[in-house]
Design an enzyme around this catalytic site. Structure first.
Site, mmCIF file in Angstrom:
data_model
loop_
_atom_site.group_PDB
_atom_site.id
_atom_site.type_symbol
_atom_site.label_atom_id
_atom_site.label_comp_id
_atom_site.label_asym_id
_atom_site.label_seq_id
_atom_site.Cartn_x
_atom_site.Cartn_y
_atom_site.Cartn_z
ATOM 1 N N ARG A 129 0.678 5.910 -11.403
ATOM 2 C CA ARG A 129 -0.069 4.691 -11.730
ATOM 3 C C ARG A 129 -0.555 4.057 -10.441
ATOM 4 O O ARG A 129 0.237 3.749 -9.553
ATOM 5 C CB ARG A 129 0.794 3.695 -12.512
ATOM 6 C CG ARG A 129 -0.045 2.611 -13.224
ATOM 7 C CD ARG A 129 0.804 1.562 -13.904
ATOM 8 N NE ARG A 129 1.499 0.755 -12.926
ATOM 9 C CZ ARG A 129 2.799 0.452 -12.989
ATOM 10 N NH1 ARG A 129 3.544 0.888 -13.986
ATOM 11 N NH2 ARG A 129 3.352 -0.284 -12.047
ATOM 12 N N GLU A 152 -0.758 -0.697 -4.684
ATOM 13 C CA GLU A 152 0.142 0.405 -4.358
ATOM 14 C C GLU A 152 -0.138 1.572 -5.287
ATOM 15 O O GLU A 152 -0.855 1.438 -6.287
ATOM 16 C CB GLU A 152 1.605 -0.027 -4.491
ATOM 17 C CG GLU A 152 2.000 -0.451 -5.901
ATOM 18 C CD GLU A 152 3.410 -0.989 -5.978
ATOM 19 O OE1 GLU A 152 4.076 -1.070 -4.938
ATOM 20 O OE2 GLU A 152 3.834 -1.352 -7.099
ATOM 21 N N ASN A 154 2.047 4.396 -7.459
ATOM 22 C CA ASN A 154 3.389 4.699 -7.969
ATOM 23 C C ASN A 154 3.508 6.169 -8.337
ATOM 24 O O ASN A 154 2.729 6.666 -9.155
ATOM 25 C CB ASN A 154 3.685 3.850 -9.205
ATOM 26 C CG ASN A 154 3.594 2.366 -8.927
ATOM 27 O OD1 ASN A 154 4.533 1.752 -8.467
ATOM 28 N ND2 ASN A 154 2.422 1.780 -9.211
ATOM 29 N N SER A 159 5.936 2.725 -15.426
ATOM 30 C CA SER A 159 6.323 2.303 -16.775
ATOM 31 C C SER A 159 5.212 1.571 -17.513
ATOM 32 O O SER A 159 4.121 1.356 -16.997
ATOM 33 C CB SER A 159 7.555 1.404 -16.689
ATOM 34 O OG SER A 159 7.276 0.259 -15.909
ATOM 35 N N LYS A 331 5.450 3.187 0.800
ATOM 36 C CA LYS A 331 4.445 2.288 1.365
ATOM 37 C C LYS A 331 3.968 2.772 2.736
ATOM 38 O O LYS A 331 2.809 2.566 3.107
ATOM 39 C CB LYS A 331 5.013 0.869 1.486
ATOM 40 C CG LYS A 331 5.554 0.292 0.191
ATOM 41 C CD LYS A 331 4.479 0.183 -0.867
ATOM 42 C CE LYS A 331 5.014 -0.456 -2.141
ATOM 43 N NZ LYS A 331 6.001 0.380 -2.839
ATOM 44 N N LYS A 405 5.804 -5.517 3.485
ATOM 45 C CA LYS A 405 6.323 -4.677 2.405
ATOM 46 C C LYS A 405 7.334 -3.658 2.921
ATOM 47 O O LYS A 405 7.038 -2.905 3.857
ATOM 48 C CB LYS A 405 5.179 -3.918 1.725
ATOM 49 C CG LYS A 405 4.256 -4.796 0.901
ATOM 50 C CD LYS A 405 3.280 -3.941 0.103
ATOM 51 C CE LYS A 405 2.523 -4.753 -0.909
ATOM 52 N NZ LYS A 405 1.685 -3.907 -1.785
ATOM 53 N N GLU A 409 10.349 0.340 -4.583
ATOM 54 C CA GLU A 409 9.631 0.242 -5.842
ATOM 55 C C GLU A 409 10.362 -0.749 -6.735
ATOM 56 O O GLU A 409 11.529 -1.053 -6.530
ATOM 57 C CB GLU A 409 9.566 1.614 -6.533
ATOM 58 C CG GLU A 409 8.933 2.710 -5.706
ATOM 59 C CD GLU A 409 7.483 2.444 -5.366
ATOM 60 O OE1 GLU A 409 6.807 1.746 -6.149
ATOM 61 O OE2 GLU A 409 7.025 2.901 -4.313
ATOM 62 N N GLY A 410 9.656 -1.226 -7.757
ATOM 63 C CA GLY A 410 10.316 -2.036 -8.765
ATOM 64 C C GLY A 410 10.110 -3.525 -8.642
ATOM 65 O O GLY A 410 10.572 -4.287 -9.482
ATOM 66 N N ARG A 512 -1.287 -6.235 -16.399
ATOM 67 C CA ARG A 512 -0.185 -7.209 -16.378
ATOM 68 C C ARG A 512 -0.716 -8.515 -15.813
ATOM 69 O O ARG A 512 -1.356 -8.530 -14.761
ATOM 70 C CB ARG A 512 0.974 -6.696 -15.519
ATOM 71 C CG ARG A 512 1.761 -5.559 -16.152
ATOM 72 C CD ARG A 512 2.719 -4.935 -15.170
ATOM 73 N NE ARG A 512 1.990 -4.285 -14.081
ATOM 74 C CZ ARG A 512 2.578 -3.693 -13.041
ATOM 75 N NH1 ARG A 512 3.887 -3.692 -12.936
ATOM 76 N NH2 ARG A 512 1.849 -3.116 -12.112
#
Length: 537
Positions: A129, A152, A154, A159, A331, A405, A409-410, A512
């Site tokens: 993603r 970023e 992924n 998800s 990253k 950064k 992740e997350g 989102r």
């Protein structure tokens, strides 16, 4: 490429009765269609669910930029596939200072390095993603208007594909059920402004392609999951789709369970999983390992979890992702790609492995590369190079323009704006603390080298929407920022015997939306809502 200079005033006015009716329709639709999360501290087995955080009305998004993000996804798929296959590049970038100052990335790189010469499965599967924010450059003399900039990329546990599909379906239902949202805006009366979006179907099809490439009809797909997962329905919809549309059974296990169950046949290297529920039944062979965990240090509380991850990596099962592909999503890789000539080498160099560029794609050109590069914002190292020293001074003296950064992740890990200078000073103090194990002075990089510096993306201002937090029967009107994610599927890395299994596809989108007051996201904790785009010209 840029689009509109302004977005429409949003949201359109609703009467209290219209607003209340949309709340009722959206909440009942979400609950009846599995657009849901488990509540905090849910019992096992669960006895209730809450509607996922959602937007009452879809959020305007420039049509040209939405189409551009989809168009570019096969290039990003190919780019990260080729990075994964370039061991020298991964060693140089991730095996250097990052692995020495970041314990999590260090464990991942060293674990992969220890076994990579003995791997028995050349094929790798990525469910990716690529995340973007709208960027409005309103500086003097700027003619850029609104553009998209990548946040970023992924490569593990990308998800919300299933719930994103449900969000789009919900908004299309509301549009039909209320005569175009009561015809309060011309943007809402045109069905073509509500894009068809099927990441659930497409991501499941991607997992099924990995299963087919493995070549055994009796094999299963393994989901490696976290303990107490609240976002279980997003995963369960994939499981149901795999079984109902492709006839492929799914087995779910945590690292803790796999440490006791997972066996590898010493001759075939097949990954075998006996069933705790049916001890007399022959162990099931695993075709694909799909990780919905393993991306955060919390997933590895002890060395046992790392041992299990490495054990699985040694098997013949196709990994989604492999340890190498997970490293590629760091990253630091994103930052190094922005350096001159790196992108051209990965995508235009004819000596690179064939990973496919998508259906109907011809040879890539410099124009393709330039278009991709236009989606990037400034990215800088935090090392002791000349560029790194300049970045450090910018981070200290102009911190309001940047985000720092780490290799995580997350969400919830970044350092923003005025918090950066103090954070960097604290890292410097850690550099001078005595170590329990003496090392050569030049063997221990500065702690800041585990980070990258990124220019802040500046989303357009003035856009609002009604956001409904999961489990609540009211909406709040918020100044919003929306992040568009584009899913991709890549099956690559085969040898001469399975080159016909190369796949590179776009797989749908996720939007989102959160209140502008929050730098971080997080759907499960109610900061972000799962939205869908309303395409505007």
């Amino acid at each position: 490429m840029s689009a509109l200079t302004t977005l429409p005033e949003w949201p359109p006015s609703l009467t209290p009765e219209q607003h209340e009716h949309l709340i009722l329709l959206s909440s009942t639709y979400a609950l009846s269609h599995g657009f849901t999360l488990l509540p905090p501290s849910s019992s096992q087995p669960p006895t209730s669910a809450t509607a996922a955080p959602l937007s009452l009305i879809p959020t305007p998004f420039p049509r040209t930029l939405y189409n551009l993000a989809i168009e570019l996804q096969p290039l990003y798929n190919a780019l990260y596939a080729r990075i994964t296959l370039d061991w020298d590049f991964l060693d140089k970038v991730m095996g250097g200072s990052v692995s020495k100052v970041d314990s999590f990335q260090g464990e991942l790189w060293r674990g992969w390095k220890s076994i990579r010469d003995d791997l028995v499965q050349p094929l790798q599967l990525g469910l990716f993603r690529s995340d973007y924010l709208l960027h409005h450059d309103d500086t003097e003399n700027s003619k850029e208007g609104i553009s998209i900039k990548q946040v970023e990329f992924n490569t593990i546990a990308a998800s919300f594909g299933a719930l994103s599909q449900r969000a789009g379906e919900m908004h299309r239902y509301l549009q039909k059920a209320t005569n175009g949202y009561f015809s309060v805006s011309p943007h809402l009366t045109n069905p073509s402004n509500f894009p068809q979006n099927e990441p659930l179907r497409n991501l499941a099809a991607g997992l099924a392609e990995g299963w087919k490439a493995y070549g055994k009809k009796e094999a299963v797909i393994l989901f490696v999951v976290q303990e107490g997962e609240r976002n279980v329905f997003d995963q369960k919809w994939l499981e149901y789709e795999l079984l109902e549309s492709h006839g492929i059974p799914v087995i779910r296990h945590t690292f803790s369970e796999l440490s006791k169950l997972a066996k590898i046949d010493p001759e075939t290297k097949n990954l075998l999983l006996p069933s705790p529920l049916e001890p007399s039944v022959e162990a099931r062979e695993v075709a694909v390992i799909y990780y919905r965990s393993a991306y955060t240090p919390d997933d590895y509380p002890t060395s046992k979890e790392w041992e299990t991850r490495i054990h699985l990596e040694k098997s013949k099962a196709i990994k989604c992702p492999s340890m190498a592909l997970q490293l590629s999503g760091a990253k630091k890789i994103q930052q190094v790609l922005s350096e001159p000539g790196i992108l051209e080498d990965f995508l235009l160099n004819p000596s690179r492995p064939d990973v496919g560029f998508g259906e109907g794609a011809g040879d890539l050109t410099q124009d393709d590369i330039d278009k991709l590069r236009l989606t990037w914002i400034g990215l800088f190292p935090m090392d002791n190079s000349e560029l790194g020293k300049k970045a450090y001074l910018q981070a200290i003296n102009n911190s309001e323009k940047y985000v720092l950064k780490p290799q995580r992740e997350g969400g919830g890990n970044n350092i923003y704006r005025e918090n950066i200078p103090k954070f960097l000073k604290d890292l410097e103090n850690q550099n001078h603390q005595p170590s329990s194990t003496p090392k050569e002075e030049d063997d221990e990089p500065d702690k800041k080298e585990g980070y990258i510096l990124m220019e802040l993306i500046e989303p357009p201002k003035g856009l609002k929407n009604w956001l409904v937090k999961g489990g609540e029967n009211k909406a709040r009107l918020a100044d919003i920022v929306s992040e568009l994610g584009v899913y991709g599927i890549s099956l690559f890395g085969g040898n001469d015997n399975n080159q016909n299994h190369i796949i590179n596809k776009t797989a749908g989108t996720l939007l989102r939306t959160k209140g502008r007051e929050s730098d971080e996201g997080g759907v499960a904790i109610g900061i972000s809502s799962i939205d869908s785009p309303l395409l505007v010209d």
